[in-house]
Design a protein around this motif. Structure first.
Motif, PDB file in Angstrom:
ATOM      1  N   MET A  86      43.350  45.152  50.911  1.00 25.70           N
ATOM      2  CA  MET A  86      42.510  44.886  52.076  1.00 25.70           C
ATOM      3  C   MET A  86      41.060  44.660  51.663  1.00 25.70           C
ATOM      4  N   MET A  87      40.664  45.185  50.516  1.00 22.12           N
ATOM      5  CA  MET A  87      39.282  45.084  50.043  1.00 22.12           C
ATOM      6  C   MET A  87      39.036  43.864  49.166  1.00 22.12           C
ATOM      7  N   VAL A  88      40.096  43.224  48.687  1.00 26.99           N
ATOM      8  CA  VAL A  88      39.963  42.089  47.782  1.00 26.99           C
ATOM      9  C   VAL A  88      40.185  40.803  48.571  1.00 26.99           C
ATOM     10  N   PRO A  89      39.229  39.862  48.525  1.00 22.81           N
ATOM     11  CA  PRO A  89      39.426  38.599  49.239  1.00 22.81           C
ATOM     12  C   PRO A  89      40.731  37.918  48.820  1.00 22.81           C
ATOM     13  N   ARG A  90      41.440  37.401  49.798  1.00 25.99           N
ATOM     14  CA  ARG A  90      42.760  36.806  49.574  1.00 25.99           C
ATOM     15  C   ARG A  90      42.721  35.690  48.533  1.00 25.99           C
ATOM     16  N   ASP A  91      41.656  34.873  48.530  1.00 27.73           N
ATOM     17  CA  ASP A  91      41.603  33.771  47.563  1.00 27.73           C
ATOM     18  C   ASP A  91      41.530  34.276  46.124  1.00 27.73           C
ATOM     19  N   LEU A  92      40.940  35.439  45.902  1.00 32.81           N
ATOM     20  CA  LEU A  92      40.903  36.002  44.545  1.00 32.81           C
ATOM     21  C   LEU A  92      42.288  36.456  44.092  1.00 32.81           C
TER      22      LEU A  92
ATOM     23  N   LEU B  92      47.089  33.942  24.453  1.00 32.73           N
ATOM     24  CA  LEU B  92      46.035  34.802  24.994  1.00 32.73           C
ATOM     25  C   LEU B  92      45.252  35.393  23.828  1.00 32.73           C
ATOM     26  N   ASP B  93      43.952  35.516  24.009  1.00 36.77           N
ATOM     27  CA  ASP B  93      43.127  36.076  22.940  1.00 36.77           C
ATOM     28  C   ASP B  93      42.098  37.036  23.522  1.00 36.77           C
ATOM     29  N   GLY B  94      42.569  38.032  24.251  1.00 34.41           N
ATOM     30  CA  GLY B  94      41.685  39.053  24.791  1.00 34.41           C
ATOM     31  C   GLY B  94      41.114  38.687  26.145  1.00 34.41           C
ATOM     32  N   PHE B  95      39.966  39.302  26.450  1.00 37.55           N
ATOM     33  CA  PHE B  95      39.327  39.135  27.747  1.00 37.55           C
ATOM     34  C   PHE B  95      37.852  38.813  27.576  1.00 37.55           C
ATOM     35  N   CYS B  96      37.295  38.133  28.570  1.00 40.06           N
ATOM     36  CA  CYS B  96      35.855  37.915  28.644  1.00 40.06           C
ATOM     37  C   CYS B  96      35.211  39.183  29.203  1.00 40.06           C
ATOM     38  N   ASN B  97      33.886  39.239  29.187  1.00 41.34           N
ATOM     39  CA  ASN B  97      33.187  40.369  29.790  1.00 41.34           C
ATOM     40  C   ASN B  97      33.481  40.404  31.289  1.00 41.34           C
ATOM     41  N   PRO B  98      33.654  41.591  31.853  1.00 40.58           N
ATOM     42  CA  PRO B  98      33.968  41.673  33.287  1.00 40.58           C
ATOM     43  C   PRO B  98      32.762  41.346  34.163  1.00 40.58           C
ATOM     44  N   LEU B  99      33.053  40.872  35.353  1.00 41.27           N
ATOM     45  CA  LEU B  99      32.047  40.632  36.378  1.00 41.27           C
ATOM     46  C   LEU B  99      32.283  41.655  37.483  1.00 41.27           C
ATOM     47  N   THR B 100      31.235  42.377  37.869  1.00 44.96           N
ATOM     48  CA  THR B 100      31.349  43.397  38.906  1.00 44.96           C
ATOM     49  C   THR B 100      30.573  42.948  40.126  1.00 44.96           C
ATOM     50  N   VAL B 101      31.251  42.918  41.283  1.00 41.84           N
ATOM     51  CA  VAL B 101      30.599  42.508  42.528  1.00 41.84           C
ATOM     52  C   VAL B 101      30.936  43.517  43.626  1.00 41.84           C
ATOM     53  N   LEU B 102      30.015  43.664  44.560  1.00 41.97           N
ATOM     54  CA  LEU B 102      30.234  44.542  45.703  1.00 41.97           C
ATOM     55  C   LEU B 102      31.189  43.863  46.657  1.00 41.97           C
ATOM     56  N   SER B 103      32.258  44.542  47.004  1.00 45.40           N
ATOM     57  CA  SER B 103      33.236  43.988  47.938  1.00 45.40           C
ATOM     58  C   SER B 103      32.963  44.478  49.348  1.00 45.40           C
ATOM     59  N   HIS B 104      32.937  45.781  49.524  1.00 43.06           N
ATOM     60  CA  HIS B 104      32.733  46.372  50.840  1.00 43.06           C
ATOM     61  C   HIS B 104      31.894  47.637  50.708  1.00 43.06           C
TER      62      HIS B 104
ATOM     63  N   PRO C 151      30.539  52.780  48.091  1.00 42.76           N
ATOM     64  CA  PRO C 151      30.701  51.332  47.931  1.00 42.76           C
ATOM     65  C   PRO C 151      31.952  51.014  47.121  1.00 42.76           C
ATOM     66  N   VAL C 152      32.549  49.862  47.390  1.00 40.00           N
ATOM     67  CA  VAL C 152      33.744  49.408  46.689  1.00 40.00           C
ATOM     68  C   VAL C 152      33.366  48.184  45.865  1.00 40.00           C
ATOM     69  N   TYR C 153      33.538  48.273  44.558  1.00 40.70           N
ATOM     70  CA  TYR C 153      33.220  47.172  43.658  1.00 40.70           C
ATOM     71  C   TYR C 153      34.494  46.562  43.106  1.00 40.70           C
ATOM     72  N   LEU C 154      34.491  45.235  42.996  1.00 42.35           N
ATOM     73  CA  LEU C 154      35.570  44.525  42.321  1.00 42.35           C
ATOM     74  C   LEU C 154      35.118  44.293  40.891  1.00 42.35           C
ATOM     75  N   VAL C 155      35.922  44.700  39.939  1.00 42.21           N
ATOM     76  CA  VAL C 155      35.611  44.497  38.522  1.00 42.21           C
ATOM     77  C   VAL C 155      36.630  43.483  38.008  1.00 42.21           C
ATOM     78  N   MET C 156      36.182  42.225  37.878  1.00 34.82           N
ATOM     79  CA  MET C 156      37.079  41.126  37.540  1.00 34.82           C
ATOM     80  C   MET C 156      36.931  40.734  36.077  1.00 34.82           C
ATOM     81  N   THR C 157      38.061  40.615  35.411  1.00 38.44           N
ATOM     82  CA  THR C 157      38.069  40.245  34.005  1.00 38.44           C
ATOM     83  C   THR C 157      38.915  38.995  33.825  1.00 38.44           C
ATOM     84  N   ARG C 158      38.253  37.940  33.322  1.00 37.90           N
ATOM     85  CA  ARG C 158      38.977  36.705  33.027  1.00 37.90           C
ATOM     86  C   ARG C 158      39.602  36.808  31.638  1.00 37.90           C
ATOM     87  N   ARG C 159      40.705  36.131  31.454  1.00 34.33           N
ATOM     88  CA  ARG C 159      41.353  36.106  30.151  1.00 34.33           C
ATOM     89  C   ARG C 159      40.691  35.060  29.257  1.00 34.33           C
ATOM     90  N   ARG C 160      40.837  35.265  27.962  1.00 40.57           N
ATOM     91  CA  ARG C 160      40.321  34.323  26.965  1.00 40.57           C
ATOM     92  C   ARG C 160      41.535  33.692  26.291  1.00 40.57           C
TER      93      ARG C 160
END
Length: 126
Positions: free
Chosen positions: A19-25, A64-76, A82-91
């Motif tokens: 419920m806290m994570v946008p559906r498109d993500l 796959l070769d690990g992960f990029c640095n995470p991006l942290t954003v305020l969700s709600h 506060p609820v933060y989304l900590v998103m990590t993209r793959r490398r």
């Protein structure tokens, strides 16, 4: 009539975090963990393994070769913390090479580290 199965605490936390994570993500990221810290909540998201960058989609030797640095954003911010989304993209890379690739996503509005929904709530546009 059958009785509904009681959800485990982990199932409840997972459903609440959805419920806290946008559906498109959720099309690009999987929720892998929910952490309660002293002053905030973190919903940990990892990019899905099937999100191979377009530059590598024609190659069969992609790994796959690990992960990029995470991006942290305020969700709600409407909970007790506060609820933060900590998103990590793959490398990614082609096997036997050192050139890395990753996907780029439009996750935040401008330079604010807020989801677009939260940015719309806080900022008024003309």
């Amino acid at each position: 009539m059958g009785q509904k199965r009681k959800q485990s605490n982990q199932d409840v936390l997972f459903e609440l975090s959805r419920m806290m994570v946008p559906r498109d993500l959720l099309g690009f990221f999987d929720i892998v963990e929910v952490k309660e810290l002293y002053k905030e909540w973190h919903i940990i998201l990892h990019e899905k393994e099937d999100q191979v960058p377009k530059k590598l989609s024609a190659f069969a030797d992609v790994v796959l070769d690990g992960f990029c640095n995470p991006l942290t954003v305020l969700s709600h911010g409407f909970s007790t913390k506060p609820v933060y989304l900590v998103m990590t993209r793959r490398r990614w890379k082609r096997s036997g090479t050192d050139e890395h690739f990753s996907n780029q996503y439009v996750i935040t509005e401008d330079s604010a580290k807020l989801t677009p929904d939260m940015a719309g709530f806080f900022f008024f546009y003309d």
